[in-house]
Motif scaffolding. Sequence first.
Motif, mmCIF file in Angstrom:
data_model
loop_
_atom_site.group_PDB
_atom_site.id
_atom_site.type_symbol
_atom_site.label_atom_id
_atom_site.label_comp_id
_atom_site.label_asym_id
_atom_site.label_seq_id
_atom_site.Cartn_x
_atom_site.Cartn_y
_atom_site.Cartn_z
ATOM 1 N N THR A 1 22.437 30.999 39.185
ATOM 2 C CA THR A 1 22.727 31.236 40.590
ATOM 3 C C THR A 1 23.753 32.341 40.764
ATOM 4 O O THR A 1 23.680 33.140 41.703
ATOM 5 C CB THR A 1 23.231 29.940 41.245
ATOM 6 O OG1 THR A 1 22.256 28.920 41.065
ATOM 7 C CG2 THR A 1 23.472 30.135 42.729
ATOM 8 N N TRP B 1 14.727 30.210 48.149
ATOM 9 C CA TRP B 1 16.007 30.895 48.343
ATOM 10 C C TRP B 1 16.114 31.460 49.756
ATOM 11 O O TRP B 1 17.182 31.395 50.377
ATOM 12 C CB TRP B 1 16.159 32.021 47.325
ATOM 13 C CG TRP B 1 17.528 32.632 47.341
ATOM 14 C CD1 TRP B 1 18.609 32.267 46.602
ATOM 15 C CD2 TRP B 1 17.972 33.709 48.182
ATOM 16 N NE1 TRP B 1 19.698 33.037 46.919
ATOM 17 C CE2 TRP B 1 19.337 33.937 47.885
ATOM 18 C CE3 TRP B 1 17.353 34.509 49.141
ATOM 19 C CZ2 TRP B 1 20.074 34.922 48.519
ATOM 20 C CZ3 TRP B 1 18.087 35.494 49.776
ATOM 21 C CH2 TRP B 1 19.434 35.697 49.464
ATOM 22 N N ALA C 1 10.292 29.828 44.012
ATOM 23 C CA ALA C 1 11.752 29.936 43.937
ATOM 24 C C ALA C 1 12.274 30.979 44.922
ATOM 25 O O ALA C 1 13.326 30.779 45.555
ATOM 26 C CB ALA C 1 12.169 30.307 42.513
ATOM 27 N N VAL C 2 11.546 32.090 45.067
ATOM 28 C CA VAL C 2 11.959 33.123 46.033
ATOM 29 C C VAL C 2 11.920 32.572 47.448
ATOM 30 O O VAL C 2 12.857 32.765 48.242
ATOM 31 C CB VAL C 2 11.056 34.366 45.910
ATOM 32 C CG1 VAL C 2 11.365 35.365 47.020
ATOM 33 C CG2 VAL C 2 11.223 35.024 44.544
ATOM 34 N N CYS D 1 15.802 39.382 40.991
ATOM 35 C CA CYS D 1 16.495 38.569 39.991
ATOM 36 C C CYS D 1 15.635 37.393 39.540
ATOM 37 O O CYS D 1 15.597 37.061 38.354
ATOM 38 C CB CYS D 1 17.819 38.071 40.568
ATOM 39 S SG CYS D 1 18.942 37.384 39.346
ATOM 40 N N ILE D 2 14.937 36.770 40.468
ATOM 41 C CA ILE D 2 14.143 35.590 40.140
ATOM 42 C C ILE D 2 12.848 35.968 39.413
ATOM 43 O O ILE D 2 12.491 35.373 38.396
ATOM 44 C CB ILE D 2 13.816 34.789 41.418
ATOM 45 C CG1 ILE D 2 15.098 34.189 42.004
ATOM 46 C CG2 ILE D 2 12.808 33.687 41.125
ATOM 47 C CD1 ILE D 2 14.909 33.542 43.354
ATOM 48 N N ALA E 1 17.332 38.989 45.582
ATOM 49 C CA ALA E 1 17.026 37.674 45.014
ATOM 50 C C ALA E 1 15.653 37.667 44.358
ATOM 51 O O ALA E 1 15.471 37.089 43.272
ATOM 52 C CB ALA E 1 17.094 36.604 46.106
ATOM 53 N N SER E 2 14.681 38.291 45.002
ATOM 54 C CA SER E 2 13.325 38.316 44.440
ATOM 55 C C SER E 2 13.284 39.083 43.123
ATOM 56 O O SER E 2 12.589 38.678 42.181
ATOM 57 C CB SER E 2 12.349 38.922 45.448
ATOM 58 O OG SER E 2 12.681 40.269 45.743
ATOM 59 N N LYS F 1 7.627 31.267 40.304
ATOM 60 C CA LYS F 1 8.697 32.184 40.702
ATOM 61 C C LYS F 1 8.596 32.535 42.185
ATOM 62 O O LYS F 1 9.614 32.717 42.863
ATOM 63 C CB LYS F 1 8.656 33.441 39.845
ATOM 64 C CG LYS F 1 9.036 33.182 38.393
ATOM 65 C CD LYS F 1 9.234 34.453 37.610
ATOM 66 C CE LYS F 1 9.740 34.155 36.210
ATOM 67 N NZ LYS F 1 10.019 35.373 35.426
ATOM 68 N N ILE G 1 22.077 35.708 40.654
ATOM 69 C CA ILE G 1 21.373 35.973 41.906
ATOM 70 C C ILE G 1 22.369 36.344 42.996
ATOM 71 O O ILE G 1 22.141 37.278 43.772
ATOM 72 C CB ILE G 1 20.550 34.738 42.330
ATOM 73 C CG1 ILE G 1 19.482 34.424 41.285
ATOM 74 C CG2 ILE G 1 19.887 34.979 43.684
ATOM 75 C CD1 ILE G 1 18.684 33.187 41.588
#
Length: 348
Positions: free
Chosen positions: A130, A195, A191-192, A120-121, A117-118, A188, A133
């Motif tokens: 989404t 998630w 966002a990580v 991708c973000i 996820a990190s 960012k 991710i």
Amino acid sequence: MLQKVYVQNHRKKYLLLCFSLLTTLLCAYFFSTLGLHDAGLFQTLYAIINWFNGTLDTSGNAAVNKIILYLRLPRILLALLAGVGLAAAGAVMQSVTRNYLVSPFTLGISSAAAFGASICIVFASGAFFTSDIGIICFLASCSCGLVVYGISRHIGVKATTLVLVGIALNYFFSALTATIEFFAKEHKLEAVVQWTFGSFNRATWESVLITGGITLVCFAGLMLYCLQLDAMSSCDDETVKSLGIDPERLRTSIGLIAVLLTSAIISFTGIIGFVGLIAPHMARFIIGSSHRFYLPCAAILGALLLLASDTVGRLILYPVNIPVGIIISFLGVPLFIHLILSKAPKAG
């Protein structure tokens, strides 16, 4: 006489499972309209009927019906499926390793998903979706599980080997994620972190269908191993071999199913770790360790725990949504400690 007691005991367990399942479904229906103004007791039923009839947009309470169908129901169903999958995966992992401190995330799956996820973000150019991710997280967590079993194959797929290799990879992927977060820009990084909390805010009907299909197939596969899991959880490897069961092959099969199940769920929800640890313990306290009843009970309890936690997180500080990964710990820990104290032998 013994046969009669055995039949009565099994009948009580079946009734307990049916009652628990009915309670969970009734709670899910009640929570679908909880907090909605102008929503009656049968509003969810009306919304589903209107959708089937093609009159959703023309019905008298169209706005509420759309909220129920497109926001509430996907979120509730994803919570139920996530609880079933994570609890079942945790239950079988504890059985094949004979370690009650093990959960699906002990193999490093959660850290690998967070790493995916990190990446991708943080490194996505422009807008990211989404679904992208979810795919990266799924591939990263599945790859981690395969690496764990690949390394373990060289020295024998034993319980201690799986746990130690999983813990090592857990720290490795955590370090990689921390490195990316250290150099990430502030928005960012936020966002990580969001998630990794674990949430059902991103629930859609697509995620429900994908997760539901994988969860049902994997759970049915795990139920086929009930008798072998009974032997694995109560006997050492030598005794298991004398019963005609290959413990290493069984650990590999069960572990890969648990990895697939967990990866599919957390790729849509983020990391929700505690339910895979506590639900199997609660089921073991309530219904015993026979996997014929233990696995369904753990799955139902996991679903109920996540459903209740998500509802509390959604309403307690409304309109702010507290991630379910946080709420499950606040609700689960006191309940778990209460079960331990109630089962402890009394002095005197």
